[in-house]
Design a protein around this motif. Structure first.
Motif, mmCIF file in Angstrom:
data_model
loop_
_atom_site.group_PDB
_atom_site.id
_atom_site.type_symbol
_atom_site.label_atom_id
_atom_site.label_comp_id
_atom_site.label_asym_id
_atom_site.label_seq_id
_atom_site.Cartn_x
_atom_site.Cartn_y
_atom_site.Cartn_z
ATOM 1 N N GLU A 101 -9.925 -96.439 52.191
ATOM 2 C CA GLU A 101 -8.967 -96.793 53.246
ATOM 3 C C GLU A 101 -9.006 -98.294 53.547
ATOM 4 O O GLU A 101 -7.967 -98.925 53.724
ATOM 5 C CB GLU A 101 -9.232 -95.974 54.507
ATOM 6 C CG GLU A 101 -8.899 -94.511 54.343
ATOM 7 C CD GLU A 101 -9.420 -93.627 55.463
ATOM 8 O OE1 GLU A 101 -10.255 -94.089 56.281
ATOM 9 O OE2 GLU A 101 -9.006 -92.448 55.511
ATOM 10 N N SER A 102 -10.196 -98.867 53.567
ATOM 11 C CA SER A 102 -10.341 -100.303 53.777
ATOM 12 C C SER A 102 -9.701 -101.084 52.624
ATOM 13 O O SER A 102 -9.028 -102.098 52.838
ATOM 14 C CB SER A 102 -11.830 -100.652 53.896
ATOM 15 O OG SER A 102 -12.011 -102.042 53.991
ATOM 16 N N ASN B 208 -6.020 -101.022 53.095
ATOM 17 C CA ASN B 208 -5.643 -101.955 54.163
ATOM 18 C C ASN B 208 -5.635 -103.394 53.664
ATOM 19 O O ASN B 208 -4.740 -104.174 54.011
ATOM 20 C CB ASN B 208 -6.579 -101.809 55.367
ATOM 21 C CG ASN B 208 -6.317 -100.553 56.153
ATOM 22 O OD1 ASN B 208 -5.212 -100.029 56.160
ATOM 23 N ND2 ASN B 208 -7.340 -100.045 56.820
ATOM 24 N N GLU B 209 -6.612 -103.744 52.848
ATOM 25 C CA GLU B 209 -6.652 -105.100 52.290
ATOM 26 C C GLU B 209 -5.464 -105.350 51.363
ATOM 27 O O GLU B 209 -4.894 -106.443 51.353
ATOM 28 C CB GLU B 209 -7.958 -105.338 51.540
ATOM 29 C CG GLU B 209 -9.154 -105.519 52.452
ATOM 30 C CD GLU B 209 -10.398 -105.848 51.680
ATOM 31 O OE1 GLU B 209 -10.743 -107.037 51.624
ATOM 32 O OE2 GLU B 209 -11.009 -104.906 51.114
ATOM 33 N N GLN C 206 -2.582 -104.081 51.660
ATOM 34 C CA GLN C 206 -1.368 -104.163 52.474
ATOM 35 C C GLN C 206 -1.366 -105.366 53.410
ATOM 36 O O GLN C 206 -0.372 -105.620 54.084
ATOM 37 C CB GLN C 206 -1.207 -102.880 53.289
ATOM 38 C CG GLN C 206 -0.962 -101.661 52.422
ATOM 39 C CD GLN C 206 -0.909 -100.410 53.249
ATOM 40 O OE1 GLN C 206 -0.038 -100.259 54.088
ATOM 41 N NE2 GLN C 206 -1.851 -99.514 53.028
ATOM 42 N N SER C 207 -2.473 -106.101 53.445
ATOM 43 C CA SER C 207 -2.542 -107.264 54.348
ATOM 44 C C SER C 207 -3.009 -108.498 53.572
ATOM 45 O O SER C 207 -2.198 -109.244 53.040
ATOM 46 C CB SER C 207 -3.451 -106.961 55.540
ATOM 47 O OG SER C 207 -4.759 -106.611 55.109
ATOM 48 N N LYS D 281 -1.640 -108.564 49.984
ATOM 49 C CA LYS D 281 -0.299 -107.993 49.812
ATOM 50 C C LYS D 281 0.536 -108.761 48.782
ATOM 51 O O LYS D 281 1.130 -108.156 47.885
ATOM 52 C CB LYS D 281 0.437 -107.944 51.159
ATOM 53 C CG LYS D 281 1.775 -107.258 51.076
ATOM 54 C CD LYS D 281 2.405 -107.108 52.446
ATOM 55 C CE LYS D 281 3.688 -106.309 52.327
ATOM 56 N NZ LYS D 281 4.197 -105.938 53.643
#
Length: 114
Positions: free
Chosen positions: A20-21, A24-25, A27-28, A31
């Motif tokens: 999950e982390s 998130n990375e 997508q941020s 990205k």
């Protein structure tokens, strides 16, 4: 003509939060590098999580002119983003995607439109 390949990859026990982390990375912080990477290799990637009683599975689809070649070309990249990505996949799934060969790739067995 675009082709599609799909892979189901088990998440190693206890690694779902790390996955999950990682997502998130992607997508941020990463990205743009992720988007640029897939564009460079002519493939669109979609990733899903499937929770099962036997453990979590990550489902990845790659769509493009030659998604298997795109996958292989990407995994052999030497840039920092690719090295980071391959390392994370190995840590989360316990597999080195750089050594996957043609025989290890999924095989389409049925298509309702063909």
């Amino acid at each position: 003509m675009k082709k599609l390949v799909a892979m189901a990859v088990p998440v190693a026990p206890g690694k779902t939060e790390l996955w999950e982390s990682f997502m998130n990375e992607l997508q941020s912080k990463y990205k743009q590098q992720f988007a640029d990477s897939r564009k460079k290799f002519g493939v669109r990637e979609r990733t899903f999580i499937q929770k099962t009683p036997m453990g979590d599975l990550v489902l990845v689809t790659l769509e493009g002119e030659d998604p298997v070649k795109s996958f292989n070309d990407f995994t052999h990249g030497q840039d920092e983003f690719t090295k980071w990505f391959v390392e994370k996949v190995n840590e989360i799934h316990g597999m080195d995607i750089r050594v996957m060969n043609q025989e290890a790739m999924p095989t389409l067995v049925i298509d309702s439109e063909g």
